[in-house]
Each structure stands twice: as C-alpha cells, then as structure tokens.
Enzyme design. Structure first.
Site, mmCIF file in Angstrom:
data_model
loop_
_atom_site.group_PDB
_atom_site.id
_atom_site.type_symbol
_atom_site.label_atom_id
_atom_site.label_comp_id
_atom_site.label_asym_id
_atom_site.label_seq_id
_atom_site.Cartn_x
_atom_site.Cartn_y
_atom_site.Cartn_z
ATOM 1 N N ASP A 88 0.837 -1.207 0.000
ATOM 2 C CA ASP A 88 0.000 0.000 0.000
ATOM 3 C C ASP A 88 0.871 1.256 0.000
ATOM 4 O O ASP A 88 0.367 2.375 -0.060
ATOM 5 C CB ASP A 88 -1.012 -0.013 1.156
ATOM 6 C CG ASP A 88 -0.354 -0.123 2.512
ATOM 7 O OD1 ASP A 88 0.879 -0.291 2.584
ATOM 8 O OD2 ASP A 88 -1.086 -0.041 3.532
ATOM 9 N N SER A 89 2.213 1.064 0.010
ATOM 10 C CA SER A 89 3.132 2.190 -0.222
ATOM 11 C C SER A 89 2.860 2.805 -1.595
ATOM 12 O O SER A 89 3.347 3.897 -1.883
ATOM 13 C CB SER A 89 4.587 1.726 -0.130
ATOM 14 O OG SER A 89 4.817 0.601 -0.958
ATOM 15 N N ASP B 208 -1.167 -6.100 -0.053
ATOM 16 C CA ASP B 208 -1.509 -5.475 1.231
ATOM 17 C C ASP B 208 -3.003 -5.234 1.375
ATOM 18 O O ASP B 208 -3.648 -4.725 0.441
ATOM 19 C CB ASP B 208 -0.830 -4.098 1.320
ATOM 20 C CG ASP B 208 0.511 -4.157 2.017
ATOM 21 O OD1 ASP B 208 0.794 -5.145 2.713
ATOM 22 O OD2 ASP B 208 1.286 -3.186 1.858
ATOM 23 N N GLU C 39 -1.047 -5.674 8.764
ATOM 24 C CA GLU C 39 -0.102 -5.067 9.702
ATOM 25 C C GLU C 39 -0.558 -5.205 11.145
ATOM 26 O O GLU C 39 -1.753 -5.121 11.444
ATOM 27 C CB GLU C 39 0.036 -3.564 9.396
ATOM 28 C CG GLU C 39 0.681 -3.292 8.061
ATOM 29 C CD GLU C 39 0.934 -1.807 7.822
ATOM 30 O OE1 GLU C 39 0.661 -0.976 8.721
ATOM 31 O OE2 GLU C 39 1.410 -1.482 6.722
ATOM 32 N N GLU D 28 9.898 -4.468 9.861
ATOM 33 C CA GLU D 28 10.319 -3.172 9.295
ATOM 34 C C GLU D 28 10.930 -2.279 10.365
ATOM 35 O O GLU D 28 10.356 -2.103 11.460
ATOM 36 C CB GLU D 28 9.096 -2.479 8.657
ATOM 37 C CG GLU D 28 9.476 -1.131 8.045
ATOM 38 C CD GLU D 28 8.434 -0.560 7.093
ATOM 39 O OE1 GLU D 28 7.415 -1.245 6.830
ATOM 40 O OE2 GLU D 28 8.651 0.563 6.611
HETATM 41 O O1 KIV Z 1 3.647 -1.180 1.498
HETATM 42 C C1 KIV Z 1 4.834 -1.544 1.467
HETATM 43 O O2 KIV Z 1 5.605 -1.226 0.552
HETATM 44 C C2 KIV Z 1 5.308 -2.372 2.566
HETATM 45 C C3 KIV Z 1 6.800 -2.579 2.638
HETATM 46 C C4 KIV Z 1 7.401 -1.377 3.245
HETATM 47 C C5 KIV Z 1 7.139 -3.817 3.372
HETATM 48 O O3 KIV Z 1 4.558 -2.814 3.371
#
Ligand code: KIV
Length: 268
Positions: A43-44, A82, A114, A179
């Site tokens: 979700d980044s 995610d 998460e 992380e």
């Molecule tokens: O959303 C993402 O890119 C992540 C990574 C930082 C592990 O969860």
C-alpha cells in the site's frame, strides 16, 4: 512460481528470499524478468505512485486495481498484496470479508496485514485457505501514532516484538515482514520462528529482504530512507530523456524521416 511451502523451505535451506514492491504491469514484468522470488503490491503505492503522504488514503479499490495489473505483468511470480488501512480494523468479520475479497479478485498468492490486532483475522483467513503475511515493527498504516522511525529500541519493546512474532506464527501466518527494527532483534525473531522473516530496514539477519521499487531504482522518490541502497537512477534517465525530447521537438529534429510513415497521399 514458488509456492508458500517452498518459500518456507527456503528458510530451512538457508536460501535468502528476495521481494520487491511493484504496483503496475511494467514494474511487475521487470521484477519477474530479474528473477525476484516474490513481489509485494504494497500500500506504499499511495506514496510512490499516487502522491499521498502516507498509506492511510489507500482504498480496497486501489489495491485491487494495482494488484490485477501486477498479476498480469508477473503471472508466474508469487504475489503478496496489502490489505489497506481501515479495511480490517472495524471488526473481524469485515476484515475476513476483505481478505477473501482481495484474494479472490486480485489473483494474489497471499495477503499481508499489519500489526498484532488482527490475530483472529489471520486465524480465520488461514482456515479459509488464504496464506497470510504478517507485518511487525514499523507498520506504516500506524505512522500517525508511531511516526516514521525505528521501532522496538528498548529491551521491553524488543521482547514484546519477539512474543508478537510468535503469536502471528501461531495464528497461522506464513511469513513476517519486519520493518525498521534493530538488526540483532530481527536476528532473534528470525531464530525464534519456523516461518521466514523478510526484513526492510532490519539488517542482514532475516531470511529475506523486501524493498520499495521506486526507492532502489530512484523513480520519483527524492528522499531515501537510511536503509535504502540505490541500484538505479530512473529520475535522471527519465528527466534527461524528456529534456532531449523537448529540445528536439522545439528544434524540429523530431520526428525525422526514420520515425515518419513513408506513404504520401498528396502530390508535392
Ligand atoms: O507497502 C509496502 O511497501 C510495505 C513494505 C514497506 C514492506 O509494506
């Protein structure tokens, strides 16, 4: 394509697991061509491709849309997707429903959640047949509370994180992303679990590494976290290519004969 069991076996065989984020068809295709074991549709994407300042605004529809493009670009690579902010926090039933919905609609091989507040959702998802990746340490969906900084810096917090990791494993998670935590703690978590740990900003003692595509290839990102080593520079290649294009159009160098159809309709 690797299976979940093969990824777990890689830990037993001491073979490092590679993971990179990808959010669209071309980045997925490149990741598959480069031989990545796994891809994370993180979700980044809220920050890297949508321009938000955190992952909080990302929706189920966004995740589904990007995950499907990644699946098309990398049909033979293990893809983790995610579950976004707010989609599993109201209650476990809604969380489970969203896990099932994203798993089914995106073609993902696993769904990532998460924190430690979702143990029941992990249990029920695994019972329903969905491989689940947990994410501990810095959990970006909670940065409003924690800030973007290293986590578990005290002995009490470190011991709690080791316990949390055991609890997500017991609940049925097949991997754990760690992380932004101290490297020795990541090492302790790794040796306490039978499932693989995948680190980001967690040092070298994890079973694998994950990193953000736009960070390691410097594509749109202008401030890199301490734990990122750049392996490419799309920013300069992209801008200089575009500058050359502008200059050649302005000076009528482009298009030239080689980039124009030969057929003519009208006599000169
Ligand atoms: O959303 C993402 O890119 C992540 C990574 C930082 C592990 O969860």
């Amino acid at each position: 394509m690797k299976t979940t069991n093969e990824l777990i076996q890689m830990k037993q065989d001491d073979e490092k697991i590679t993971m990179v984020t990808a959010y669209d068809y071309p980045s997925a295709k490149q990741s598959a061509q480069a031989g990545l074991d796994t891809i994370l549709v993180g979700d980044s994407l809220g920050m890297t491709v949508l321009g938000y300042d955190s992952t909080v605004q990302v929706t189920m529809a966004d995740m589904e849309h990007h995950a499907r493009a990644v699946r098309r670009g990398a049909p033979d690579t293990y893809v983790v997707v995610d579950l976004p902010f707010g989609s599993y926090h109201v209650n476990d039933d809604e969380g489970l429903k969203n896990v099932l919905s994203l798993y089914q609609s995106s073609g993902a091989n696993a769904i990532k959640l998460e924190g430690i507040g979702c143990l029941e959702i992990i249990r029920r998802s695994v019972l329903a047949g969905v491989p689940i990746v947990a994410h501990l340490g810095l959990t970006p969906q909670s940065v409003g509370v924690t800030g973007f900084k290293m986590q578990a810096g005290s002995i009490e917090e470190a011991e709690r994180l080791i316990e949390d990791a055991k609890r997500v494993e017991e609940a049925g998670a097949c991997m754990v992303v760690l992380e932004a935590i101290p490297a020795d703690l990541a090492g302790k978590v790794t040796e306490s679990l039978t499932i693989p740990t995948i680190g980001i900003g967690a040092g070298a003692e994890t079973d694998g590494q994950v990193i953000v595509y736009h960070d390691i290839l410097q594509y749109g990102s202008d401030r890199l976290p301490k734990f990122v080593k750049p392996y490419g520079d799309f920013n300069s290649i992209g801008v200089s290519g575009l500058e050359e294009y502008v200059q050649e159009v302005k000076s009528s160098q482009f298009p030239d004969e080689s980039t124009t159809y030969k057929k003519r309709i009208f006599d000169k």
